[in-house]
Design a protein around this motif. Structure first.
Motif, mmCIF file in Angstrom:
data_model
loop_
_atom_site.group_PDB
_atom_site.id
_atom_site.type_symbol
_atom_site.label_atom_id
_atom_site.label_comp_id
_atom_site.label_asym_id
_atom_site.label_seq_id
_atom_site.Cartn_x
_atom_site.Cartn_y
_atom_site.Cartn_z
ATOM 1 N N ALA A 148 53.563 42.356 48.118
ATOM 2 C CA ALA A 148 53.003 41.813 47.036
ATOM 3 C C ALA A 148 51.298 42.051 47.405
ATOM 4 C CB ALA A 148 53.183 40.204 46.961
ATOM 5 N N ARG A 149 51.028 42.262 48.734
ATOM 6 C CA ARG A 149 49.734 42.364 49.175
ATOM 7 C C ARG A 149 49.418 43.909 48.747
ATOM 8 N NH1 ARG A 149 49.926 39.905 53.600
ATOM 9 N NH2 ARG A 149 50.907 41.533 54.771
ATOM 10 N N ARG A 202 50.564 45.482 46.296
ATOM 11 C CA ARG A 202 50.491 45.694 44.712
ATOM 12 C C ARG A 202 49.175 44.936 44.176
ATOM 13 N NH1 ARG A 202 54.247 46.491 41.113
ATOM 14 N NH2 ARG A 202 53.919 45.571 38.834
ATOM 15 N N LEU A 203 48.838 43.924 44.902
ATOM 16 C CA LEU A 203 47.390 43.271 44.763
ATOM 17 C C LEU A 203 46.210 44.225 44.862
ATOM 18 C CD1 LEU A 203 46.163 40.835 43.604
ATOM 19 C CD2 LEU A 203 46.075 39.817 45.834
ATOM 20 N N GLN A 204 46.477 44.833 45.911
ATOM 21 C CA GLN A 204 45.317 45.723 46.407
ATOM 22 C C GLN A 204 45.421 46.921 45.361
ATOM 23 O OE1 GLN A 204 45.700 47.075 50.410
ATOM 24 N NE2 GLN A 204 43.830 48.451 50.203
ATOM 25 N N THR A 233 43.748 45.604 42.214
ATOM 26 C CA THR A 233 42.301 45.373 42.309
ATOM 27 C C THR A 233 41.549 46.721 42.389
ATOM 28 O OG1 THR A 233 42.428 43.643 43.748
ATOM 29 C CG2 THR A 233 40.490 44.663 44.020
ATOM 30 N N ILE A 275 39.819 37.941 41.690
ATOM 31 C CA ILE A 275 41.350 37.689 41.839
ATOM 32 C C ILE A 275 41.757 36.241 42.084
ATOM 33 C CG2 ILE A 275 43.444 38.381 42.843
ATOM 34 C CD1 ILE A 275 42.518 40.632 41.298
ATOM 35 N N ARG A 280 44.838 34.344 42.751
ATOM 36 C CA ARG A 280 46.167 34.647 43.120
ATOM 37 C C ARG A 280 47.220 33.411 42.458
ATOM 38 N NH1 ARG A 280 46.569 36.857 49.303
ATOM 39 N NH2 ARG A 280 45.275 38.695 49.258
ATOM 40 N N ARG A 293 47.398 33.805 38.838
ATOM 41 C CA ARG A 293 47.702 35.326 38.491
ATOM 42 C C ARG A 293 46.798 35.878 37.422
ATOM 43 N NH1 ARG A 293 52.022 37.678 40.409
ATOM 44 N NH2 ARG A 293 53.363 36.801 41.701
ATOM 45 N N ALA A 335 43.497 38.053 36.929
ATOM 46 C CA ALA A 335 42.320 39.047 37.524
ATOM 47 C C ALA A 335 41.264 39.444 36.404
ATOM 48 C CB ALA A 335 42.851 40.570 37.734
ATOM 49 N N GLU A 395 51.394 45.239 34.582
ATOM 50 C CA GLU A 395 51.247 43.894 35.201
ATOM 51 C C GLU A 395 51.383 42.823 34.320
ATOM 52 O OE1 GLU A 395 51.087 43.869 38.373
ATOM 53 O OE2 GLU A 395 50.439 45.829 38.784
ATOM 54 N N TRP A 426 50.511 39.157 35.430
ATOM 55 C CA TRP A 426 49.014 38.759 35.490
ATOM 56 C C TRP A 426 48.162 38.656 34.116
ATOM 57 C CZ3 TRP A 426 46.099 38.127 39.985
ATOM 58 C CH2 TRP A 426 46.963 38.156 41.112
#
Length: 515
Positions: A369-370, A372-374, A377, A393, A395, A398, A400, A426, A429
């Motif tokens: 998940a980290r 994917r979030l990076q 971003t 962001i 979290r 969800r 962005a 995504e 999100w």
């Protein structure tokens, strides 16, 4: 009984079946269906219009070559970066579907001049895409085989089925005038990524990658062309060929389809063997430690020699000889050499083993998940032309959000398209890309209602107003301006009427209170 009576009785029996039902009722149903299909379905197809449009879009042009080159460049960069979002963007741009569809229609009507034109466009687009991708890979410092590249080097029978069903959808959309479906078909068949992988294999001299991707590409385009041919014939697009020529054409098509299915069938057989081998590997590893142990999902590298198996084990009793025993048993079961690598972790009891396994799975999910979030971003920062620290962001919700910089020459539609592209990858999100203030498009009417282009302009203006939190002012002929204002309000924007005047309806930004 005389012969005439016998003949009459025999004729009666031939016309009726068990229970006195006519034997020819099924044939009458078929004939009735064929008449309905001819009148209600085939009769409603504007064949000349469909053929004219397909023929026009099959011609080689500067736009076709440019879009193919851009799609190839995006595809190979997405594959090298292992970014599915970028690869999807390349699929949306790729115009290769047009000449392939043209091949199918040309084959259906027996227009060999059109067929040569489509094949010529497809060949030039294919060679140019492969050459460009190979050149980019050759000069790139990234030449590793990523997961996105590896997934396009082993075609199987399911790939043929995907191409078959998506081609049926695409052909139906073109015949019935529902061409918005083609975007989904382009994504499903994925013509450009295999071409990019072919270029990668050529640049790195990796012939396994090259031949696997080439087979996948050929599978896709031949299956699409043959399926479109079948759909076109089904809808009444007829060929001006003799009966002998038609039989020969059908025979050649059947041979081509079988020639594709055979190697794909062997590939599917290999995948089925690997699935069975994975079950045997897990069963063998679990058998070495007993019911109180817990085993991670084994990672199996089938392409290595010997085949490599690695896994984590949480156990109440360490087994120093587990790797040796597993290697011997698996080599016997799978009839191939196996290298087993196990990492054993000693725990107090079965409950501790379960807790350790769950903690390991949770940690892996958090890391994924980290990552994917990076990646999200980084994509937002790249699309907005800002640093990653400028992307907000949330979290928990969800969400962005990023404020885009001014891209020289970019209209509002560019920013909206960037947001849509990222949002498509995504779905969980809420992605918001705030565009800079820009001139809003004018709205044209086709009679009393806005035309399609005008409705798109209204949707774009409403989106921009929501993202920027600003109101809109609509000016123009009174009735038309009120129609546009109502549509904007329906899109969630704040809109008011401006001055009444003749000409086009114009949408402008309402001044801020502090301006």
């Amino acid at each position: 009984m005389d012969s005439g009576a016998k003949t009459q009785k025999s004729g009666a029996n031939s016309d009726t079946g068990a229970g006195g039902q006519p034997q020819w009722s099924f044939l009458r149903v078929v004939a009735s269906f064929r008449r309905w299909w001819h009148d209600a379905v085939m009769g409603t197809v504007e064949q000349e219009e469909v053929i004219a449009k397909r023929r026009e879009e099959c011609a080689i042009s500067s736009r076709y070559l440019f879009m193919t080159a851009m799609s190839a460049g995006i595809a190979i960069l997405g594959l090298l970066l292992s970014s599915p979002a970028v690869v999807i963007g390349a699929m949306l741009l790729s115009p290769l579907m047009d000449p392939i569809m043209g091949l199918g229609f040309a084959l259906a009507i027996g227009d060999y001049r059109w067929m040569r034109q489509s094949a010529h466009s497809l060949a030039w687009g294919t060679l140019m895409a492969i050459g460009l991708c190979a050149m980019i890979v050759f000069v790139s410092p990234l030449q590793d085989i990523t997961s996105e590249i590896a997934s396009r080097t082993r075609p199987n029978l399911f790939d043929l089925m995907v191409a078959l069903f998506s081609a049926m959808a695409g052909a139906y959309a073109m015949i019935r005038g529902r061409e918005g479906t083609i975007v989904g078909v382009a994504i499903a068949t994925a013509l450009m990524p295999p071409l990019a992988v072919i270029g990668f294999g050529l640049a790195t001299l990796n012939w396994t990658v090259f031949t696997g991707a080439l087979l996948l590409y050929v599978t896709n385009f031949v299956t699409i062309a043959l399926t479109v041919w079948g759909m076109a014939r089904l809808y009444g697009f007829s060929a001006t060929l003799s009966e002998r020529q038609t039989r020969w054409q059908n025979f050649v098509l059947a041979i081509v389809f079988i020639a594709l299915a055979v190697p794909l069938g062997f590939s599917l057989r290999q995948i089925a063997w690997e699935a069975g081998a994975a079950r045997q590997v897990r069963g063998e590893l679990a058998a070495n430690f007993g019911a109180s142990s817990r085993l991670s999902q084994p990672e199996i590298e089938f392409d290595r020699e010997p085949m490599r198996v690695s896994a984590f084990v949480w156990t109440t009793r360490l087994e120093p000889d587990a790797e040796v025993r597993s290697e011997a048993n698996l080599a016997r079961l799978l009839d191939t050499a196996v290298d087993v690598q196990l990492k054993q972790f000693l725990v107090r009891d079965e409950e501790s083993a379960e807790e350790a396994q769950l903690a390991s799975v949770k940690l892996a999910e958090e890391e994924a998940a980290r990552d994917r979030l990076q990646e999200l971003t980084a994509r937002l920062a790249l699309a907005a032309g800002v640093e990653e620290d400028d992307v907000l962001i949330d979290r928990q919700r969800r969400r962005a959000l990023v404020r885009a910089k001014v891209l020289p020459g970019a209209p509002l539609e560019t920013y909206a398209a960037l947001e849509r592209r990222i949002t498509a990858t995504e779905p969980e999100w809420r992605v918001e890309l705030i565009p800079p203030i820009a001139t809003l498009p004018s709205v044209a009417f086709d009679g009393e209602e806005p035309d399609d282009a005008a409705r798109e302009a209204i949707t774009l203006a409403g989106w921009a107003a929501q993202r920027l939190g600003r109101g809109l002012v609509v000016s123009g002929p009174e009735e038309q301006a009120e129609t546009v204002r109502s549509l904007l309000v329906g899109k969630g924007a704040e809109a008011s009427l401006g001055e009444t005047r003749t000409g086009e309806v114009r949408v402008a930004w309402a001044p801020n209170e502090d301006e």
